[in-house]
Design a protein around this motif. Structure first.
Motif, PDB file in Angstrom:
ATOM      1  N   MET A   1      -8.219 -23.632   6.327  1.00 48.82           N
ATOM      2  CA  MET A   1      -7.972 -22.349   6.915  1.00 48.82           C
ATOM      3  C   MET A   1      -9.305 -21.762   7.313  1.00 48.82           C
ATOM      4  O   MET A   1     -10.331 -22.056   6.720  1.00 48.82           O
ATOM      5  N   GLY A   2      -9.286 -20.907   8.307  1.00 44.02           N
ATOM      6  CA  GLY A   2     -10.511 -20.225   8.717  1.00 44.02           C
ATOM      7  C   GLY A   2     -10.827 -19.092   7.766  1.00 44.02           C
ATOM      8  O   GLY A   2     -10.033 -18.727   6.908  1.00 44.02           O
ATOM      9  N   GLY A   3     -12.007 -18.536   7.926  1.00 48.55           N
ATOM     10  CA  GLY A   3     -12.414 -17.417   7.085  1.00 48.55           C
ATOM     11  C   GLY A   3     -11.475 -16.231   7.244  1.00 48.55           C
ATOM     12  O   GLY A   3     -10.999 -15.937   8.327  1.00 48.55           O
ATOM     13  N   GLN A   4     -11.213 -15.566   6.155  1.00 49.73           N
ATOM     14  CA  GLN A   4     -10.331 -14.396   6.151  1.00 49.73           C
ATOM     15  C   GLN A   4     -11.160 -13.134   5.923  1.00 49.73           C
ATOM     16  O   GLN A   4     -12.034 -13.108   5.073  1.00 49.73           O
ATOM     17  N   ASN A   5     -10.826 -12.107   6.701  1.00 48.79           N
ATOM     18  CA  ASN A   5     -11.489 -10.819   6.528  1.00 48.79           C
ATOM     19  C   ASN A   5     -10.425  -9.776   6.206  1.00 48.79           C
ATOM     20  O   ASN A   5      -9.341 -10.120   5.765  1.00 48.79           O
ATOM     21  N   ALA A   6     -10.735  -8.519   6.440  1.00 44.64           N
ATOM     22  CA  ALA A   6      -9.825  -7.439   6.043  1.00 44.64           C
ATOM     23  C   ALA A   6      -8.899  -6.994   7.164  1.00 44.64           C
ATOM     24  O   ALA A   6      -8.392  -5.875   7.149  1.00 44.64           O
ATOM     25  N   ILE A   7      -8.648  -7.858   8.129  1.00 43.06           N
ATOM     26  CA  ILE A   7      -7.710  -7.543   9.205  1.00 43.06           C
ATOM     27  C   ILE A   7      -6.306  -7.917   8.732  1.00 43.06           C
ATOM     28  O   ILE A   7      -6.062  -9.044   8.314  1.00 43.06           O
ATOM     29  N   ASN A   8      -5.373  -6.959   8.804  1.00 40.29           N
ATOM     30  CA  ASN A   8      -4.005  -7.227   8.335  1.00 40.29           C
ATOM     31  C   ASN A   8      -3.165  -7.876   9.421  1.00 40.29           C
ATOM     32  O   ASN A   8      -3.657  -8.155  10.527  1.00 40.29           O
ATOM     33  N   SER A   9      -1.895  -8.121   9.136  1.00 39.99           N
ATOM     34  CA  SER A   9      -1.007  -8.819  10.074  1.00 39.99           C
ATOM     35  C   SER A   9      -0.746  -8.022  11.348  1.00 39.99           C
ATOM     36  O   SER A   9      -0.312  -8.581  12.346  1.00 39.99           O
ATOM     37  N   GLU A  10      -1.011  -6.715  11.325  1.00 38.25           N
ATOM     38  CA  GLU A  10      -0.859  -5.888  12.525  1.00 38.25           C
ATOM     39  C   GLU A  10      -2.154  -5.821  13.336  1.00 38.25           C
ATOM     40  O   GLU A  10      -2.233  -5.093  14.323  1.00 38.25           O
ATOM     41  N   GLY A  11      -3.169  -6.547  12.895  1.00 38.37           N
ATOM     42  CA  GLY A  11      -4.443  -6.565  13.597  1.00 38.37           C
ATOM     43  C   GLY A  11      -5.330  -5.369  13.306  1.00 38.37           C
ATOM     44  O   GLY A  11      -6.284  -5.108  14.036  1.00 38.37           O
ATOM     45  N   GLN A  12      -5.026  -4.647  12.223  1.00 35.26           N
ATOM     46  CA  GLN A  12      -5.802  -3.453  11.873  1.00 35.26           C
ATOM     47  C   GLN A  12      -6.739  -3.756  10.703  1.00 35.26           C
ATOM     48  O   GLN A  12      -6.376  -4.477   9.774  1.00 35.26           O
ATOM     49  N   LEU A  13      -7.938  -3.147  10.758  1.00 36.99           N
ATOM     50  CA  LEU A  13      -8.879  -3.271   9.660  1.00 36.99           C
ATOM     51  C   LEU A  13      -8.392  -2.437   8.487  1.00 36.99           C
ATOM     52  O   LEU A  13      -8.076  -1.257   8.643  1.00 36.99           O
ATOM     53  N   VAL A  14      -8.317  -3.051   7.321  1.00 36.80           N
ATOM     54  CA  VAL A  14      -7.911  -2.352   6.098  1.00 36.80           C
ATOM     55  C   VAL A  14      -9.167  -1.990   5.316  1.00 36.80           C
ATOM     56  O   VAL A  14     -10.046  -2.817   5.127  1.00 36.80           O
ATOM     57  N   GLY A  15      -9.252  -0.749   4.878  1.00 38.87           N
ATOM     58  CA  GLY A  15     -10.334  -0.355   3.990  1.00 38.87           C
ATOM     59  C   GLY A  15     -11.491   0.363   4.632  1.00 38.87           C
ATOM     60  O   GLY A  15     -12.360   0.845   3.923  1.00 38.87           O
TER      61      GLY A  15
END
Length: 105
Positions: A1-15
């Motif tokens: 899998m590629g690196g995961q960041n804080a973007i949620n399934s709706e494409g929004q940054l969380v936090g």
């Protein structure tokens, strides 16, 4: 899998600019990716964690323990402090390598 960041399934940054919340979202994203392959964090053998300069690794560890918990066989973990990430709003990116045995039908 590629690196995961804080973007949620709706494409929004969380936090926003909160390192702890971003870390928890990145870990949740990894949980989702692992589940898609019938795996969990218990199957992870290696984590690479890229965190932006100035972020406190103790906060990241706290977020890990609250989101994932203590693992019986923790993976090898490499933490790298970086000047920035591809998405300049992200404070953390985590990639995971998991090993899952194929089940015979």
């Amino acid at each position: 899998m590629g690196g995961q960041n804080a973007i949620n399934s709706e494409g929004q940054l969380v936090g926003g600019d909160n390192f702890e919340l971003q870390t928890k979202q990145a870990l949740e994203n990894i949980k989702i990716a692992l589940a898609s392959e019938n795996a969990t964090f218990n199957d992870v053998i290696k984590l690479n964690i890229y965190m932006v300069d100035g972020c406190d690794p103790a906060i990241g560890f706290k977020a890990f323990m609250e989101t994932v918990g203590k693992l019986e066989k923790p993976p090898l973990i490499t933490v790298l402090e970086v000047a920035g990430l591809a998405n300049p709003l992200c404070l953390i990116e985590i990639d995971a390598i998991a090993v899952v045995e194929e089940k015979e039908d």
